[in-house]
Design an enzyme around this catalytic site. Structure first.
Site, PDB file in Angstrom:
ATOM      1  CG  ASP A 118       2.397   2.874  -0.608  1.00  0.00           C
ATOM      2  OD1 ASP A 118       2.177   3.351   0.514  1.00  0.00           O
ATOM      3  OD2 ASP A 118       1.494   2.601  -1.417  1.00  0.00           O
ATOM      4  CG  ASP A 136      -0.168   1.708   3.562  1.00  0.00           C
ATOM      5  OD1 ASP A 136      -1.108   2.524   3.589  1.00  0.00           O
ATOM      6  OD2 ASP A 136       0.636   1.626   2.615  1.00  0.00           O
TER       7      ASP A 136
END
Length: 165
Positions: A118, A136
């Site tokens: 991330d 995401d």
């Protein structure tokens, strides 16, 4: 374009964009050595290795946990793909494609790195959003599309949302 082809193309585009951004930031931009990279007063690029699921929940620090999460992602992608194959609405197949592409993108990370990479961190004042990636964002956009399709489907009184519909 037939709905299934549109959904599969959306899944593929989401997966490719997700993996390209991750590889670019890890290998070309060397984000791990340069972080944080400030993009704006409210946004920066950072490196977070997420061994859990959304919002870092259900952290898995064992190989069994890692592969269980990969398996769940693959099963979810397969189930959503089967739904996509029977869906009649363009919004529905686009939404499912975004979710499938995102799920597969994060599963690829788990296989390759043992965790999901991330990198986008949004914040303002004392508020901080969780760190996320393109996969995401695809999943969130896909879920939003499913919600919109649900409302529209109910308003139309049709069966577009049902997997057998």
């Amino acid at each position: 374009m037939r709905p299934l082809i549109l959904g599969l193309a959306t899944a593929a585009a989401t997966l490719v964009l997700d993996q390209a951004t991750k590889l670019g930031l890890l290998l070309l931009a060397d984000l791990p050595a340069r972080q944080p990279v400030v993009l704006a007063p409210f946004a920066q690029l950072v490196v977070v290795w997420n061994r859990g699921v959304s919002y870092g929940l259900f952290q898995q620090h064992t190989e069994l946990g890692r592969w269980l999460l990969v398996g769940v992602a693959v099963l979810a992608a397969a189930a959503l793909g089967a739904w996509m194959a029977r869906a009649g609405s363009r919004l529905l197949v686009l939404s499912l494609g975004l979710i499938v592409g995102g799920a597969v993108g994060n599963a690829v990370d788990r296989v390759a790195y043992g965790a999901v990479f991330d990198f986008v961190h949004l914040h303002a004042g004392g508020w901080s959003w969780y760190v996320f990636n393109v996969a995401d964002a695809g999943i969130v956009a896909g879920v939003a599309g499913l919600l919109v399709e649900t409302v529209w489907s109910e308003a139309r009184g049709d069966a577009a949302m049902r997997p057998d519909g």
